[in-house]
Motif scaffolding. Structure first.
Motif, PDB file in Angstrom:
ATOM      1  N   THR A   1      -0.510  44.311  17.622  1.00  9.45           N
ATOM      2  CA  THR A   1       0.655  44.231  18.510  1.00  9.45           C
ATOM      3  C   THR A   1       1.080  42.784  18.712  1.00  9.45           C
ATOM      4  OG1 THR A   1       0.043  46.271  19.640  1.00  9.45           O
ATOM      5  CG2 THR A   1       1.525  44.790  20.815  1.00  9.45           C
ATOM      6  N   ALA A   2       0.088  41.883  18.774  1.00  9.42           N
ATOM      7  CA  ALA A   2       0.371  40.462  18.983  1.00  9.42           C
ATOM      8  C   ALA A   2       0.829  39.764  17.709  1.00  9.42           C
ATOM      9  CB  ALA A   2      -0.860  39.766  19.551  1.00  9.42           C
ATOM     10  N   GLY A   3       0.885  40.481  16.599  1.00 10.83           N
ATOM     11  CA  GLY A   3       1.293  39.867  15.340  1.00 10.83           C
ATOM     12  C   GLY A   3       0.224  38.993  14.727  1.00 10.83           C
ATOM     13  N   LYS A   4      -1.032  39.244  15.082  1.00 11.51           N
ATOM     14  CA  LYS A   4      -2.143  38.497  14.503  1.00 11.51           C
ATOM     15  C   LYS A   4      -2.696  39.262  13.293  1.00 11.51           C
ATOM     16  CE  LYS A   4      -2.301  35.126  17.543  1.00 11.51           C
ATOM     17  NZ  LYS A   4      -3.481  34.787  18.325  1.00 11.51           N
ATOM     18  N   TYR A   5      -3.464  38.578  12.474  1.00 11.24           N
ATOM     19  CA  TYR A   5      -4.038  39.197  11.290  1.00 11.24           C
ATOM     20  C   TYR A   5      -5.208  40.121  11.648  1.00 11.24           C
ATOM     21  CZ  TYR A   5      -1.440  36.237   8.033  1.00 11.24           C
ATOM     22  OH  TYR A   5      -0.444  35.641   7.302  1.00 11.24           O
TER      23      TYR A   5
ATOM     24  N   LEU B   1     -19.652  42.654  22.413  1.00 13.23           N
ATOM     25  CA  LEU B   1     -18.262  42.270  22.613  1.00 13.23           C
ATOM     26  C   LEU B   1     -17.997  41.861  24.051  1.00 13.23           C
ATOM     27  CD1 LEU B   1     -16.062  44.734  20.531  1.00 13.23           C
ATOM     28  CD2 LEU B   1     -16.042  42.244  20.450  1.00 13.23           C
ATOM     29  N   SER B   2     -18.816  42.363  24.973  1.00 14.54           N
ATOM     30  CA  SER B   2     -18.599  42.016  26.383  1.00 14.54           C
ATOM     31  C   SER B   2     -18.870  40.540  26.650  1.00 14.54           C
ATOM     32  CB  SER B   2     -19.478  42.880  27.298  1.00 14.54           C
ATOM     33  OG  SER B   2     -20.845  42.655  27.020  1.00 14.54           O
ATOM     34  N   SER B   3     -19.616  39.879  25.755  1.00 16.53           N
ATOM     35  CA  SER B   3     -19.873  38.443  25.936  1.00 16.53           C
ATOM     36  C   SER B   3     -18.795  37.580  25.290  1.00 16.53           C
ATOM     37  CB  SER B   3     -21.255  38.076  25.409  1.00 16.53           C
ATOM     38  OG  SER B   3     -21.386  38.427  24.051  1.00 16.53           O
ATOM     39  N   VAL B   4     -17.803  38.234  24.679  1.00 17.03           N
ATOM     40  CA  VAL B   4     -16.618  37.562  24.138  1.00 17.03           C
ATOM     41  C   VAL B   4     -15.449  38.022  25.007  1.00 17.03           C
ATOM     42  CG1 VAL B   4     -15.122  37.333  22.111  1.00 17.03           C
ATOM     43  CG2 VAL B   4     -17.566  37.670  21.805  1.00 17.03           C
ATOM     44  N   PRO B   5     -14.500  37.161  25.327  1.00 17.61           N
ATOM     45  CA  PRO B   5     -13.355  37.629  26.130  1.00 17.61           C
ATOM     46  C   PRO B   5     -12.467  38.552  25.301  1.00 17.61           C
ATOM     47  CG  PRO B   5     -13.018  35.360  25.445  1.00 17.61           C
ATOM     48  CD  PRO B   5     -14.400  35.742  24.997  1.00 17.61           C
ATOM     49  N   HIS B   6     -12.979  39.799  25.057  1.00 16.52           N
ATOM     50  CA  HIS B   6     -12.306  40.681  24.111  1.00 16.52           C
ATOM     51  C   HIS B   6     -10.949  41.173  24.600  1.00 16.52           C
ATOM     52  CE1 HIS B   6     -15.015  43.158  26.575  1.00 16.52           C
ATOM     53  NE2 HIS B   6     -14.080  44.072  26.516  1.00 16.52           N
ATOM     54  N   GLN B   7     -10.738  41.189  25.928  1.00 14.12           N
ATOM     55  CA  GLN B   7      -9.429  41.632  26.432  1.00 14.12           C
ATOM     56  C   GLN B   7      -8.321  40.664  26.034  1.00 14.12           C
ATOM     57  OE1 GLN B   7     -12.184  41.299  28.288  1.00 14.12           O
ATOM     58  NE2 GLN B   7     -12.585  43.187  29.422  1.00 14.12           N
ATOM     59  N   THR B   8      -8.678  39.409  25.820  1.00 20.41           N
ATOM     60  CA  THR B   8      -7.682  38.402  25.445  1.00 20.41           C
ATOM     61  C   THR B   8      -8.000  37.754  24.096  1.00 20.41           C
ATOM     62  OG1 THR B   8      -8.897  36.709  26.690  1.00 20.41           O
ATOM     63  CG2 THR B   8      -7.128  37.873  27.854  1.00 20.41           C
ATOM     64  N   ALA B   9      -8.846  38.420  23.300  1.00 21.64           N
ATOM     65  CA  ALA B   9      -9.264  37.836  22.018  1.00 21.64           C
ATOM     66  C   ALA B   9      -8.077  37.585  21.103  1.00 21.64           C
ATOM     67  CB  ALA B   9     -10.280  38.748  21.333  1.00 21.64           C
ATOM     68  N   HIS B  10      -7.065  38.440  21.194  1.00 21.31           N
ATOM     69  CA  HIS B  10      -5.888  38.253  20.338  1.00 21.31           C
ATOM     70  C   HIS B  10      -5.129  36.973  20.683  1.00 21.31           C
ATOM     71  CE1 HIS B  10      -4.532  40.435  23.915  1.00 21.31           C
ATOM     72  NE2 HIS B  10      -3.352  39.894  23.705  1.00 21.31           N
ATOM     73  N   GLU B  11      -5.387  36.424  21.870  1.00 20.99           N
ATOM     74  CA  GLU B  11      -4.768  35.158  22.247  1.00 20.99           C
ATOM     75  C   GLU B  11      -5.598  33.968  21.765  1.00 20.99           C
ATOM     76  OE1 GLU B  11      -4.359  35.304  26.476  1.00 20.99           O
ATOM     77  OE2 GLU B  11      -3.063  37.080  26.441  1.00 20.99           O
ATOM     78  N   SER B  12      -6.902  34.186  21.567  1.00 23.72           N
ATOM     79  CA  SER B  12      -7.813  33.091  21.227  1.00 23.72           C
ATOM     80  C   SER B  12      -8.137  32.993  19.745  1.00 23.72           C
ATOM     81  CB  SER B  12      -9.132  33.264  21.992  1.00 23.72           C
ATOM     82  OG  SER B  12      -8.903  33.333  23.378  1.00 23.72           O
TER      83      SER B  12
ATOM     84  N   LEU C   1     -12.598  36.063  14.386  1.00 28.38           N
ATOM     85  CA  LEU C   1     -13.590  36.898  15.062  1.00 28.38           C
ATOM     86  C   LEU C   1     -14.009  37.983  14.087  1.00 28.38           C
ATOM     87  CD1 LEU C   1     -15.149  37.862  17.587  1.00 28.38           C
ATOM     88  CD2 LEU C   1     -13.082  39.128  18.261  1.00 28.38           C
ATOM     89  N   ILE C   2     -15.298  38.038  13.769  1.00 20.90           N
ATOM     90  CA  ILE C   2     -15.813  39.045  12.852  1.00 20.90           C
ATOM     91  C   ILE C   2     -16.828  39.916  13.578  1.00 20.90           C
ATOM     92  CG2 ILE C   2     -17.502  37.427  11.901  1.00 20.90           C
ATOM     93  CD1 ILE C   2     -17.179  38.927   9.194  1.00 20.90           C
ATOM     94  N   LEU C   3     -16.669  41.225  13.444  1.00 20.54           N
ATOM     95  CA  LEU C   3     -17.547  42.175  14.128  1.00 20.54           C
ATOM     96  C   LEU C   3     -18.696  42.592  13.219  1.00 20.54           C
ATOM     97  CD1 LEU C   3     -14.905  44.492  15.859  1.00 20.54           C
ATOM     98  CD2 LEU C   3     -15.839  42.293  16.621  1.00 20.54           C
ATOM     99  N   VAL C   4     -19.797  43.017  13.836  1.00 19.65           N
ATOM    100  CA  VAL C   4     -20.946  43.509  13.085  1.00 19.65           C
ATOM    101  C   VAL C   4     -21.623  44.600  13.901  1.00 19.65           C
ATOM    102  CG1 VAL C   4     -22.553  41.751  13.973  1.00 19.65           C
ATOM    103  CG2 VAL C   4     -22.987  42.839  11.747  1.00 19.65           C
TER     104      VAL C   4
END
Length: 198
Positions: free
Chosen positions: A101-105, A59-70, A5-8
């Motif tokens: 926190t989730a140990g993701k990059y 970001l609201s059109s991406v499931p940002h609350q659970t993005a660290h899972e996806s 996921l890359i932000l702009v």
């Protein structure tokens, strides 16, 4: 397939957005871009006046609350105004904290490192060895506890940082190597005729 996921934002740096997007696609990643506070109908006005249309305008059109899972990695391009937007956006700061926190990059280049610092200040988390564009070095070091490096690309655990547009290719290949391994990095770099020293 790894997912990135890359932000702009308005004022993000073109090279630092496009290069990771391109290189990760070459490496077989699924890459998704999302806009942050874009003013012009979902179009990002970049620092050199190039226009980028992100995959998702907000970001609201991406499931940002659970993005660290996806997603396997969150990428923050630099560009002073864009990085400032990231640093002042609560959703972005929560997103950075959730990935860490989730140990993701989490990867940040140029002034994008300031958003990483802002997220840690607001939500806590380990301070690691980082780099950034020289123009924001004092801001990063001023937060205390961050070990600062002037290396072109720094990988410390699950945090990858880099210095600026001229280091964007090395930054992108470091992401590929961290997530998909050195053989995948080499597989991507070969056909691109990447120089040994970036």
């Amino acid at each position: 397939m790894p997912r990135a996921l890359i932000l702009v934002a308005d004022g993000s740096e073109e090279i630092e957005f496009v290069t990771p997007y391109d290189v990760l696609i070459r490496a077989g990643f699924e890459v998704v871009s999302a806009g942050v506070q874009l003013k012009d109908d979902g179009i990002a006005h970049m620092t050199r006046n190039i226009r980028i249309i992100p995959d998702h305008p907000t970001l609201s059109s991406v499931p940002h609350q659970t993005a660290h899972e996806s997603f396997d990695i969150l990428i923050l391009p630099g560009g002073g105004p864009g990085a400032q937007t990231f640093s002042n956006n609560d959703t972005v700061l929560e997103l950075i904290a959730a990935f860490r926190t989730a140990g993701k990059y989490v990867a940040a280049i140029c002034a994008g490192t300031t958003a990483l610092v802002a997220a840690q200040k607001k939500h806590g988390g380990e301070k690691v060895r980082v780099t950034s564009h020289p123009s924001v070095q004092e801001k990063v070091e001023g937060e205390g506890g961050w070990e600062y490096s002037v290396e072109r690309v720094v990988v410390d655990g699950k945090v990858i940082t880099s210095r600026g547009p001229g280091t964007a290719l090395g930054f992108s290949l470091a992401i590929v190597e961290a997530i998909a391994g050195k053989s995948k990095r080499d597989e991507v770099a070969g056909p691109m005729v990447v120089a040994e020293t970036l």
